[in-house]
Design a protein around this motif. Structure first.
Motif, mmCIF file in Angstrom:
data_model
loop_
_atom_site.group_PDB
_atom_site.id
_atom_site.type_symbol
_atom_site.label_atom_id
_atom_site.label_comp_id
_atom_site.label_asym_id
_atom_site.label_seq_id
_atom_site.Cartn_x
_atom_site.Cartn_y
_atom_site.Cartn_z
ATOM 1 N N MET A 171 0.830 -1.202 0.000
ATOM 2 C CA MET A 171 0.000 0.000 0.000
ATOM 3 C C MET A 171 0.864 1.252 0.000
ATOM 4 O O MET A 171 0.569 2.236 -0.679
ATOM 5 C CB MET A 171 -0.932 -0.011 1.215
ATOM 6 C CG MET A 171 -2.009 -1.087 1.158
ATOM 7 S SD MET A 171 -3.011 -1.199 2.687
ATOM 8 C CE MET A 171 -3.933 0.351 2.612
ATOM 9 N N GLY A 175 0.363 2.848 -3.514
ATOM 10 C CA GLY A 175 -0.850 3.626 -3.313
ATOM 11 C C GLY A 175 -2.110 2.789 -3.400
ATOM 12 O O GLY A 175 -3.225 3.330 -3.415
ATOM 13 N N SER A 235 -5.876 3.823 1.806
ATOM 14 C CA SER A 235 -4.811 4.461 1.034
ATOM 15 C C SER A 235 -4.647 5.921 1.447
ATOM 16 O O SER A 235 -3.539 6.471 1.395
ATOM 17 C CB SER A 235 -5.094 4.353 -0.462
ATOM 18 O OG SER A 235 -6.364 4.910 -0.773
#
Length: 441
Positions: A171, A175, A235
């Motif tokens: 992550m 992203g 995110s």
């Protein structure tokens, strides 16, 4: 060479198969280190007909009668890599009470009812070793149990679950959202078909209980550990952490402290947290594990490596087998469980921590003062405030703003109450995220 030390192996899955292979490949070296050869007396499995490929072992050694294998007179050491609570608990108690040393990788059993195993080991005068139960091949538990026995450990902070670390690292790097990163982890074999134990923090909580028990000479069970998983990490949280020079990790944190009366206690918790990029744990990526230990005399120590997988876990198992086999030949056994301190476990509400709170608020005069007043009413001090245009306000509205607040250290209960009151304010459209902050930001 003296007579062989004979092993009963319970389980022959991924880890058990690698234990068999390493025993075969390194038989001469292991015998030289111990002073006697190691032999497999039998292997207990659920299904006899399963294809085990080219495993270098006599098929006649396999049995479905684990208890019968354990009770055999020619078995010296029981190695358990089945996992779960029952029937493993009954098997290991039987072995230990009979004076047969046990090597186990069973973190769930140790965290739920390690006391019963330790009591059985003391009753039978047997060794109980479990290096493989936390952080795979990383030499961690024995340093806590033996090397640092002359020191006082104040805090243990660790990344002890490879699946969640891979997901959060992905992550951070790409992203991606949680679901996308989990899908990638599953495709690559880092996540199980049912990843609940990992992503909801159960696996890390069991390991945290084991680490706290050893570090603080206190019996800590999984039920004592405050647990939160990573499924709510977004995110946007990861991006916010980046903007602050931080990253997000699922941490297990065990620490000494004192309660309101001055009584010494321990706090044990597992949850996602922001840590600054300067922290030693921030650079631990992929599916690796690392544990950061802070001791009074030794100072700061870092243990790092692969925390899971058949071969790394089998390496830790065999290290324990060598230790217990040596003890058996010498006619001694290791020191029993050290739980003399018997410190109470502090409730999560009394744990001292910090929060990163992201709010979607109405953009008008007086909002910041109203929000600050909520923090003041709960005696929570604000460290930093960042305000900007809304990134996710209600559709069609231009009067929203994002407010990001990082607090100073306060009791977790006060911080939770603060967030609860913020959710009820008319000027707060939503509490977008709440994350704890660790590591001296």
């Amino acid at each position: 060479m003296t007579s062989p030390v004979r092993l009963a192996l319970l389980g022959c899955g991924t880890v058990g198969s690698d234990v068999v292979r390493l025993l075969h490949e390194q038989s001469a070296d292991l015998a030289a280190r111990i002073g006697a050869p190691l032999e497999i007396a039998g292997i207990a499995v659920r299904r006899l007909g399963r294809d085990r490929g080219d495993l270098p072992v006599d098929p006649g050694l396999f049995t479905t009668d684990a208890l019968g294998l354990i009770k055999r007179d020619d078995v010296d050491v029981v190695v358990e890599v089945v996992g779960g609570i029952e029937p493993a608990r009954g098997w290991l108690v039987e072995a230990l009470r009979a004076g047969k040393s046990v090597v186990t990788a069973n973190k769930a059993l140790l965290a739920e009812d390690g006391a019963t195993l330790h009591d059985a080991a003391a009753e039978g005068g047997a060794d109980l070793y479990y290096e493989a139960s936390v952080a795979g091949a990383i030499p961690l538990l024995r340093p806590l149990r033996e090397s640092l026995h002359g020191d006082r450990i104040n805090r243990v902070t660790g990344i002890v679950n490879g699946t969640t670390n891979f997901i959060l690292s992905a992550m951070d790097a790409t992203g991606a959202g949680f679901a996308e990163a989990l899908e990638e982890a599953t495709e690559l074999g880092y996540a199980e078909a049912d990843p609940t134990a990992d992503v909801e923090g159960f696996d890390a909580a069991a390991k945290a209980a084991i680490l706290a028990s050893l570090a603080f000479h206190t019996r800590v069970s999984a039920a004592d550990v405050h647990r939160e998983g990573i499924t709510e990490v977004t995110s946007a949280d990861v991006a916010s952490a980046k903007s602050m020079g931080c990253t997000i990790k699922l941490l297990c944190i065990a620490a000494r402290g004192t309660d309101a009366t001055g009584r010494e206690t321990v706090s044990v918790r597992v949850h996602p947290a922001m840590i600054p990029l300067t922290h030693p744990l921030a650079s631990v990526g992929d599916a690796f594990n690392a544990v950061f230990v802070e001791a009074e005399a030794a100072g700061q120590l870092m243990f790092y490596g692969r925390g899971a997988g058949g071969a790394p876990t089998a390496s830790a198992v065999l290290g324990d087998v060598v230790a217990v086999a040596r003890n058996r030949l010498a006619g001694v056994h290791a020191a029993s469980e050290s739980a003399y301190a018997d410190l109470p476990v502090r409730p999560m509400g009394e744990a001292l921590t910090r929060y990163h709170i992201s709010l979607d608020v109405t953009d008008r005069p007086g909002v910041l003062a109203a929000v600050a007043g909520v923090f003041a009413r709960h005696d929570v001090s604000i460290a930093t405030v960042r305000q900007g245009p809304a990134g996710g306000g209600a559709a069609g509205r231009g009067d929203d703003a994002d407010l990001v607040i990082v607090t100073h250290v306060a009791p977790d209960a006060a911080l939770a109450a603060t967030v609860g009151e913020l959710r009820g304010l008319d000027i707060v459209r939503s509490v977008a995220s709440v994350l704890r902050v660790e590591g001296g930001l």
